[in-house]
Write a protein that holds these residues in place. Structure first.
Motif, PDB file in Angstrom:
ATOM      1  N   THR A  57       0.783  -1.218  -0.011  1.00  0.00           N
ATOM      2  CA  THR A  57       0.055  -0.018   0.027  1.00  0.00           C
ATOM      3  C   THR A  57       0.753   1.298  -0.136  1.00  0.00           C
ATOM      4  O   THR A  57       1.590   1.523   0.993  1.00  0.00           O
ATOM      5  CB  THR A  57      -0.872   0.060   1.244  1.00  0.00           C
ATOM      6  N   ASN A  58       0.787   2.009  -1.168  1.00  0.00           N
ATOM      7  CA  ASN A  58       1.656   3.383  -1.076  1.00  0.00           C
ATOM      8  C   ASN A  58       1.394   4.245  -0.146  1.00  0.00           C
ATOM      9  O   ASN A  58       0.044   4.466   0.328  1.00  0.00           O
ATOM     10  CB  ASN A  58       1.213   3.941  -2.456  1.00  0.00           C
ATOM     11  N   PRO A  59       2.216   4.508   0.508  1.00  0.00           N
ATOM     12  CA  PRO A  59       1.722   5.411   1.897  1.00  0.00           C
ATOM     13  C   PRO A  59       1.302   7.022   1.336  1.00  0.00           C
ATOM     14  O   PRO A  59       1.169   7.778   2.168  1.00  0.00           O
ATOM     15  CB  PRO A  59       3.320   5.309   2.654  1.00  0.00           C
ATOM     16  N   TYR A  60       1.736   7.234   0.281  1.00  0.00           N
ATOM     17  CA  TYR A  60       1.187   8.509  -0.105  1.00  0.00           C
ATOM     18  C   TYR A  60      -0.416   8.336  -0.852  1.00  0.00           C
ATOM     19  O   TYR A  60      -1.070   9.571  -1.139  1.00  0.00           O
ATOM     20  CB  TYR A  60       2.101   9.277  -1.310  1.00  0.00           C
ATOM     21  N   SER A  61      -0.792   7.365  -0.920  1.00  0.00           N
ATOM     22  CA  SER A  61      -2.265   7.253  -1.577  1.00  0.00           C
ATOM     23  C   SER A  61      -3.272   7.507  -0.382  1.00  0.00           C
ATOM     24  O   SER A  61      -2.809   7.734   0.558  1.00  0.00           O
ATOM     25  CB  SER A  61      -2.352   5.805  -2.080  1.00  0.00           C
ATOM     26  N   THR A  62      -4.280   7.821  -0.925  1.00  0.00           N
ATOM     27  CA  THR A  62      -5.547   8.037   0.107  1.00  0.00           C
ATOM     28  C   THR A  62      -5.602   6.830   1.061  1.00  0.00           C
ATOM     29  O   THR A  62      -5.626   7.165   2.497  1.00  0.00           O
ATOM     30  CB  THR A  62      -6.743   8.050  -0.476  1.00  0.00           C
ATOM     31  N   LEU A  63      -5.753   5.622   0.733  1.00  0.00           N
ATOM     32  CA  LEU A  63      -5.600   4.504   1.575  1.00  0.00           C
ATOM     33  C   LEU A  63      -4.345   4.242   2.530  1.00  0.00           C
ATOM     34  O   LEU A  63      -4.333   4.241   3.751  1.00  0.00           O
ATOM     35  CB  LEU A  63      -5.925   3.037   0.827  1.00  0.00           C
TER      36      LEU A  63
END
Length: 90
Positions: A57-63
Motif C-alpha cells: 500500500t503506497n503511503p502517499y495514496s488515500t488508503l
C-alpha cells in the motif's frame, strides 16, 4: 503534512503491527476506550486485503494516508500517550 508509514514504503505493515499490539494491550487489561475507533477503523482498512503482508500500500495514496493515521493513533495508544480526551488524528 503527510503521515508516512514507519517503513516508508508500505503503509500496511506498521498498521498491522500497531493493531496487533493494541489488541494484545486490550486483552491484557489496558483500557481500550481511547483507541476503540482507531482499532475499528484499522480493522476495516485491513479487511479489504487477503493473504500475507505486505499489501504494498503506497503511503502517499488515500488508503495509505488513512493507514498511516490509524498507525499513528494506535502507536500513541500502545505507548500510553492516548487518553479518553486525546485529540487523535482522524
Amino acid at each position: 503534512m503527510a503521515l508516512l508509514s514507519q517503513s516508508g514504503t508500505d503503509a500496511s505493515v506498521p498498521l498491522a503491527r500497531q493493531l496487533i499490539t493494541a489488541k494484545l494491550n486490550a486483552l491484557s487489561g489496558t483500557a481500550v476506550n481511547p483507541a476503540a475507533s482507531a482499532i475499528g477503523h484499522a480493522e476495516g482498512l485491513l479487511e479489504g486485503f487477503a493473504g500475507k503482508l505486505p499489501y504494498k500500500t503506497n503511503p502517499y495514496s488515500t488508503l495509505g494516508q488513512a493507514m498511516g493515521k490509524d498507525s499513528y493513533n494506535l502507536t500513541n495508544y500502545n505507548e500510553s500517550r492516548m487518553t479518553s480526551g486525546c485529540p487523535c488524528v482522524n
